[in-house]
Design a protein around this motif. Sequence first.
Motif, PDB file in Angstrom:
ATOM      1  N   ASP A   1     -11.680  21.906  86.499  1.00 47.94           N
ATOM      2  CA  ASP A   1     -12.504  20.996  85.895  1.00 47.94           C
ATOM      3  C   ASP A   1     -11.809  21.491  84.188  1.00 47.94           C
ATOM      4  OD1 ASP A   1     -13.072  19.211  87.168  1.00 47.94           O
ATOM      5  OD2 ASP A   1     -15.266  19.903  87.592  1.00 47.94           O
TER       6      ASP A   1
ATOM      7  N   ARG B   1      -5.736  21.802  86.774  1.00 45.31           N
ATOM      8  CA  ARG B   1      -5.592  20.845  88.343  1.00 45.31           C
ATOM      9  C   ARG B   1      -4.941  21.795  89.043  1.00 45.31           C
ATOM     10  NH1 ARG B   1      -6.206  14.892  87.277  1.00 45.31           N
ATOM     11  NH2 ARG B   1      -4.444  14.336  88.058  1.00 45.31           N
TER      12      ARG B   1
ATOM     13  N   GLY C   1      -4.629  14.442  81.699  1.00 39.59           N
ATOM     14  CA  GLY C   1      -5.143  13.914  83.120  1.00 39.59           C
ATOM     15  C   GLY C   1      -6.115  14.936  83.298  1.00 39.59           C
TER      16      GLY C   1
ATOM     17  N   ARG D   1      -0.401  11.232  84.539  1.00 36.84           N
ATOM     18  CA  ARG D   1      -0.457  12.479  85.539  1.00 36.84           C
ATOM     19  C   ARG D   1      -1.902  11.904  86.136  1.00 36.84           C
ATOM     20  NH1 ARG D   1      -0.923  17.000  82.704  1.00 36.84           N
ATOM     21  NH2 ARG D   1       1.140  17.621  83.572  1.00 36.84           N
ATOM     22  N   ALA D   2      -2.688  11.369  85.147  1.00 39.09           N
ATOM     23  CA  ALA D   2      -4.298  11.150  85.409  1.00 39.09           C
ATOM     24  C   ALA D   2      -3.677   9.777  86.645  1.00 39.09           C
ATOM     25  CB  ALA D   2      -4.965  10.936  84.246  1.00 39.09           C
TER      26      ALA D   2
ATOM     27  N   VAL E   1      -3.455  21.546  81.121  1.00 39.67           N
ATOM     28  CA  VAL E   1      -3.969  20.438  82.281  1.00 39.67           C
ATOM     29  C   VAL E   1      -3.430  20.647  83.391  1.00 39.67           C
ATOM     30  CG1 VAL E   1      -4.783  18.232  82.577  1.00 39.67           C
ATOM     31  CG2 VAL E   1      -5.244  19.152  80.098  1.00 39.67           C
TER      32      VAL E   1
ATOM     33  N   GLY F   1      -7.425  23.377  91.174  1.00 40.84           N
ATOM     34  CA  GLY F   1      -8.918  22.804  91.137  1.00 40.84           C
ATOM     35  C   GLY F   1      -9.540  22.831  90.034  1.00 40.84           C
TER      36      GLY F   1
ATOM     37  N   CYS G   1     -16.143  25.096  84.548  1.00 39.17           N
ATOM     38  CA  CYS G   1     -15.420  24.463  83.902  1.00 39.17           C
ATOM     39  C   CYS G   1     -14.265  25.120  82.654  1.00 39.17           C
ATOM     40  CB  CYS G   1     -15.774  23.394  83.108  1.00 39.17           C
ATOM     41  SG  CYS G   1     -16.758  23.214  82.421  1.00 39.17           S
TER      42      CYS G   1
ATOM     43  N   SER H   1      -8.332  30.102  85.518  1.00 34.95           N
ATOM     44  CA  SER H   1      -9.315  28.987  86.884  1.00 34.95           C
ATOM     45  C   SER H   1      -9.376  30.138  88.576  1.00 34.95           C
ATOM     46  CB  SER H   1      -7.517  28.288  87.068  1.00 34.95           C
ATOM     47  OG  SER H   1      -7.933  27.721  85.868  1.00 34.95           O
TER      48      SER H   1
ATOM     49  N   THR I   1     -10.107  16.703  82.893  1.00 34.59           N
ATOM     50  CA  THR I   1     -11.353  16.049  83.110  1.00 34.59           C
ATOM     51  C   THR I   1     -12.713  15.312  82.622  1.00 34.59           C
ATOM     52  OG1 THR I   1     -10.730  17.830  84.849  1.00 34.59           O
ATOM     53  CG2 THR I   1     -13.496  16.808  84.774  1.00 34.59           C
TER      54      THR I   1
ATOM     55  N   SER J   1     -17.711  15.786  91.393  1.00 31.72           N
ATOM     56  CA  SER J   1     -17.951  15.364  90.075  1.00 31.72           C
ATOM     57  C   SER J   1     -18.289  16.237  88.874  1.00 31.72           C
ATOM     58  CB  SER J   1     -16.894  14.521  89.804  1.00 31.72           C
ATOM     59  OG  SER J   1     -18.463  13.102  88.944  1.00 31.72           O
TER      60      SER J   1
END
Length: 250
Positions: A65, A60, A85, A121-122, A56, A63, A37, A31, A87, A3
């Motif tokens: 952050d 996501r 959601g 979402r988180a 966000v 993939g 990130c 992204s 990070t 992470s």
Amino acid sequence: MTSLKQRLAARETLVGTFVKTPSPIIVEVLSLTELDCLCLDAEHAPFDRAAIDGCVMAARASGKDVLVRIASADPAQILGALDCGATGVVIPHVRSADEARAAVRASQYGHGGRGYAGSSRAAGYTTRSITDHLAWSAARTVVIAQIEDPEAIDAIDAIAKVEGIDALFVGRVDLTVAYGATSQDDPRVVAAIEAVCAAGLRHGRPVGMFLARVADVPLWTAKGASLFLLGSDHGFLLGGAGGLIAAAKT
């Protein structure tokens, strides 16, 4: 996968960028790069809750952050970004250990902390159990304290000691203005940044910063910094257009 929180703690050199345009398409494009990130700048750019949500989601889906530099340390701002959601969050103008502790508390679940909603979402839109989501959030949520005031420099050791702060992020331009300087290379500003780096090393707290000159990354890496949020989508547009014109007219 490792992470972002773990990579920060390991002092891995991480390079990201600010996103100033509230567009999921911009986030989707960035992204596709190897940036570690992205950071949505909801402090200085026109991101409302819906724009943060869409951006966000785009990150996501790829993939990537994504952090959100929120407009203020208001718990509602923190809750909104994390429920979407993100990070993690970058908290502006953290001036004391009490403010740092309040930011951590607002970012974490528990008594007096972040409110729980399994429909976000988180939380996987109710597909994740309370137990699983609490554990997932605790293990992955990143809380970064932005250090950009003389009061914060005076209290930097106390701030750096606060458990739950994943990194200290230097706001160099704000420090320049606060010290009444006209250059980001003013000795007072440089000394303040060095003080943040030294406190991070003393207390095991990673340090991040924005740099106007990418060539300065090795200098600050040697002083203990490991997170660099460099440039922005606006800068890429301007730089690309400028380069195109220069090449075409040469």
